[in-house]
Design a protein around this motif. Structure first.
Motif, PDB file in Angstrom:
ATOM      1  N   ARG A  40       4.888   2.500   9.944  1.00  0.00           N
ATOM      2  CA  ARG A  40       5.443   2.690   8.594  1.00  0.00           C
ATOM      3  C   ARG A  40       4.399   3.358   7.729  1.00  0.00           C
ATOM      4  O   ARG A  40       3.206   3.106   7.872  1.00  0.00           O
ATOM      5  CB  ARG A  40       5.786   1.345   7.951  1.00  0.00           C
ATOM      6  CG  ARG A  40       7.002   0.697   8.483  1.00  0.00           C
ATOM      7  CD  ARG A  40       7.245  -0.651   7.773  1.00  0.00           C
ATOM      8  NE  ARG A  40       8.561  -1.117   8.116  1.00  0.00           N
ATOM      9  CZ  ARG A  40       9.649  -0.923   7.372  1.00  0.00           C
ATOM     10  NH1 ARG A  40       9.566  -0.314   6.230  1.00  0.00           N
ATOM     11  NH2 ARG A  40      10.829  -1.352   7.770  1.00  0.00           N
ATOM     12  N   THR A  42       4.162   5.309   3.475  1.00  0.00           N
ATOM     13  CA  THR A  42       4.845   5.635   2.235  1.00  0.00           C
ATOM     14  C   THR A  42       4.901   7.147   2.103  1.00  0.00           C
ATOM     15  O   THR A  42       3.862   7.804   2.024  1.00  0.00           O
ATOM     16  CB  THR A  42       4.109   5.025   1.027  1.00  0.00           C
ATOM     17  OG1 THR A  42       4.013   3.607   1.227  1.00  0.00           O
ATOM     18  CG2 THR A  42       4.869   5.301  -0.255  1.00  0.00           C
ATOM     19  N   GLU A  52       9.590   4.337   2.073  1.00  0.00           N
ATOM     20  CA  GLU A  52       8.999   3.905   3.341  1.00  0.00           C
ATOM     21  C   GLU A  52       9.668   4.684   4.464  1.00  0.00           C
ATOM     22  O   GLU A  52      10.886   4.859   4.465  1.00  0.00           O
ATOM     23  CB  GLU A  52       9.239   2.411   3.551  1.00  0.00           C
ATOM     24  CG  GLU A  52       8.340   1.530   2.725  1.00  0.00           C
ATOM     25  CD  GLU A  52       7.197   0.981   3.545  1.00  0.00           C
ATOM     26  OE1 GLU A  52       6.055   1.174   3.129  1.00  0.00           O
ATOM     27  OE2 GLU A  52       7.449   0.357   4.579  1.00  0.00           O
ATOM     28  N   ASP A 121      -2.117   7.649   4.822  1.00  0.00           N
ATOM     29  CA  ASP A 121      -1.430   6.609   4.053  1.00  0.00           C
ATOM     30  C   ASP A 121      -2.407   5.502   3.648  1.00  0.00           C
ATOM     31  O   ASP A 121      -2.340   4.978   2.547  1.00  0.00           O
ATOM     32  CB  ASP A 121      -0.261   6.019   4.854  1.00  0.00           C
ATOM     33  CG  ASP A 121       0.660   5.169   4.000  1.00  0.00           C
ATOM     34  OD1 ASP A 121       1.097   5.661   2.944  1.00  0.00           O
ATOM     35  OD2 ASP A 121       0.929   4.030   4.393  1.00  0.00           O
TER      36      ASP A 121
END
Length: 125
Positions: A40, A42, A52, A121
């Protein structure tokens, strides 16, 4: 994956599941009814909206195997030239069957895209 009717696509889907897990160290997660994502992060749109999403993933679709790599294909040009038979669109890499491609090249693409997105990220949070 068990609902995939085409037996070659189903077999390739299970192989991709193994490849993505090995190259990312992540467990698979369903994103909607047919996309399997790994990890995952953003995602930030130019508008400032954030969402997400997964760094890498795939879907064993009826027409082909759809590979999602959250990196510009222009950045992957050298690897794409070595990959074998494939097609690309704006956000997907399409493969008819795994025997059409160079698996070590695909593994490298997955590993590099995943690690670059995760590192980027982590810096932004």
């Amino acid at each position: 994956m068990n609902s995939v009717e085409n037996q070659t696509r189903k077999k390739d889907g299970f192989k991709l599941l193994e490849i993505f897990q090995e190259e990312t160290g992540e467990s698979p997660e369903m994103w909607g009814p047919s996309i399997i994502g790994f990890g995952r992060f953003t995602y930030s749109y130019k508008s400032g909206r954030e969402e997400e999403w997964f760094p890498v993933g795939f879907s064993p679709r009826k027409q082909s195997l759809s590979i999602y790599l959250m990196k510009s294909f222009s950045d992957l040009e050298e690897s794409l030239n070595q990959l074998g038979k494939h097609k690309i669109s704006k956000g997907c890499l399409y493969i008819n069957k795994l025997t059409d491609i160079n698996e070590p090249v695909l593994r490298t693409m997955i590993r590099e895209c995943y690690s670059q997105i995760i590192k980027k990220d982590q810096k932004s949070t």
